[in-house]
Design a protein around this motif. Structure first.
Motif: not given
Length: 471
Positions: A158-165, A173-181, A194-202
């Motif tokens: 939730v915190r990552l998606l808030q920063i993304k918005c 770029s969000f996928d690249m950040l998740l890969k780095l983390l 990936s962002f797709y998996e993140t968005d599916k959870i939310i």
């Protein structure tokens, strides 16, 4: 903090002294600075108020019942349970995800603890909506890596998606950040890839809505067989906005498929919201209150005591035989969302109220179900039935077929049905919802052709007056 002063008379010095101490504590821990949630008997943690208003409400109306842990006003939930202090190994992640799930699925006054939910204790298989919720509960308690106590998997996402918005990041770029983390964090991390998996959870929170394009002249909705149409089949108006002064920009956007809809209806699906009412043991039991807990002495205390309710039960005995079937009221009216009253703008929300609930909570704001948000700038008028089509279709399905719903209080799945009993509106809004003209000599829907009226020649208005036979 000692809370015995709450039970003392509100005119006593101890109560006022305790109230001053509470307000100082609450505003020192306030998340919105100069405002906190008012916890008086009328506001019940639903409205943000300033200190002077909260003080006046608590002094006049007193504290709401059942709110003994001030979790919305800075008090740590672990303070009310001394065993949590002694057992550090069982320490829960304090990231407010419990409150987020609480607000998404339950009433804010219910005693809710996601740690108490045990899916192994279910006697029947929960439906898909319930499984999504239990998965969210699991994510809310799961660490992002072994030993992390500051963030859970859900809170970090939730915190990552808030920063993304807020930062306007692209999905790439969000996928690249998740890969780095995932490379930085130690083994055993649980972040999505990936962002797709993140968005599916939310999305499993069920807080989304459907956007349905509408004709700018309120003629039709672009759905079902007209979902891919570009012109209104009634008036021929274009589905898209036109930018005459910026023709080149318009052509560029159309070339890349970025067209802007002229009018968009927001529709909030009803079925998942009704299903959530049965996901909490406290709320689920309340949904049977009208049949099991209501005092049946002939006095009118609840809509279930009204002749309209009883007449409906008599005509539809199969529906009324299941007390968990939902009775709804529909309310709608226009308002100006821009506060500047000189701007002529009217947005129409359509709200549903579940009347199965007890009389002291059925009309509280947390239980209001926003179903439709009809855009302006003008009121839909008699064309409101065009915008009601998605809701009517869903209500027909709930009446004829119903939907499988898991009742956690009984630990069983049942076929839930729903019905609209009546509408709530002012007199002009009644004309829009019912189709009955509330203007002219026959404006009274009750008196019908026997309406007593007279035209005022100099005032140029219709005067409606009663008769000696008042019903």
């Amino acid at each position: 903090m000692d809370k015995t002063w709450i039970l003392k008379p509100r005119s006593s010095a101890d109560y006022q002294q305790g109230l001053d101490q509470f307000l100082k504590f609450a505003f020192d821990n306030a998340s919105k600075g100069s405002m906190i949630l008012c916890l008086c008997r009328k506001c019940t943690n639903c409205f943000w108020k300033e200190e002077e208003v909260v003080y006046e409400h608590l002094l006049c109306d007193g504290f709401m019942q059942g709110y003994t842990r001030w979790i919305f006003h800075g008090e740590d939930t672990s303070q009310s349970n001394p065993t949590n202090k002694a057992n550090i190994q069982n320490e829960q992640i304090n990231d407010e995800m419990d409150e987020l799930l609480h607000d998404a699925f339950f009433h804010p006054e219910s005693d809710f603890d996601v740690g108490d939910l045990d899916t192994n204790d279910l006697t029947t298989e929960p439906d898909e909506e319930t499984k999504k919720f239990y998965k969210l509960v699991k994510d809310a308690n799961q660490e992002i890596y072994p030993g992390c106590k500051k963030f859970s998997k859900l809170s970090f996402i939730v915190r990552l998606l808030q920063i993304k918005c807020l930062g306007g990041w692209s999905n790439k770029s969000f996928d690249m950040l998740l890969k780095l983390l995932k490379e930085v964090l130690q083994a055993g991390e649980t972040l999505p890839s990936s962002f797709y998996e993140t968005d599916k959870i939310i999305k499993d929170l069920g807080l989304g809505y459907e956007k349905i394009d509408a004709c700018p002249n309120n003629c039709m909705l672009y759905r079902k067989e007209f979902a891919n149409a570009s012109l209104c089949h009634v008036c021929g108006a274009s589905r898209w906005k036109t930018i005459e002064s910026k023709v080149s920009i318009k052509k560029s956007k159309e070339k890349h498929g970025h067209k802007v809809s002229a009018k968009v209806l927001r529709y909030f699906p009803l079925k998942p919201r009704l299903q959530r009412l049965f996901m909490s043991s406290k709320t689920a039991s309340y949904m049977r209150w009208h049949n099991e807990g209501r005092t049946k002495d002939g006095l009118l205390r609840h809509p279930a005591d009204s002749p309209a309710w009883k007449d409906f039960d008599h005509k539809h005995q199969l529906f009324s035989s299941e007390p968990r079937n939902v009775r709804l009221g529909l309310a709608s009216d226009g308002f100006n969302p821009f506060r500047t009253m000189s701007i002529s703008h009217s947005t129409w929300p359509v709200v549903l109220i579940p009347y199965n609930l007890p009389l002291w909570i059925c009309m509280k704001q947390p239980y209001f179900i926003l179903s439709l948000l009809i855009p302006g700038p003008s009121a839909p008028g008699n064309d409101i039935d065009v915008y009601m089509q998605p809701l009517i279709d869903e209500l027909k399905e709930l009446w004829d077929e119903g939907i499988k719903t898991y009742d956690v209080s009984c630990k069983q799945t049942f076929q839930m049905h729903a019905a609209i009993l009546w509408t709530i509106s002012d007199f002009p809004g009644y004309a829009c919802l019912s189709g009955w003209s509330t203007k002219g000599q026959l404006a009274c829907p009750y008196c019908n052709s026997e309406t007593c009226s007279e035209y005022l020649k100099h005032g140029r208005k219709i005067l409606l007056y009663g008769t000696s036979e008042i019903p």
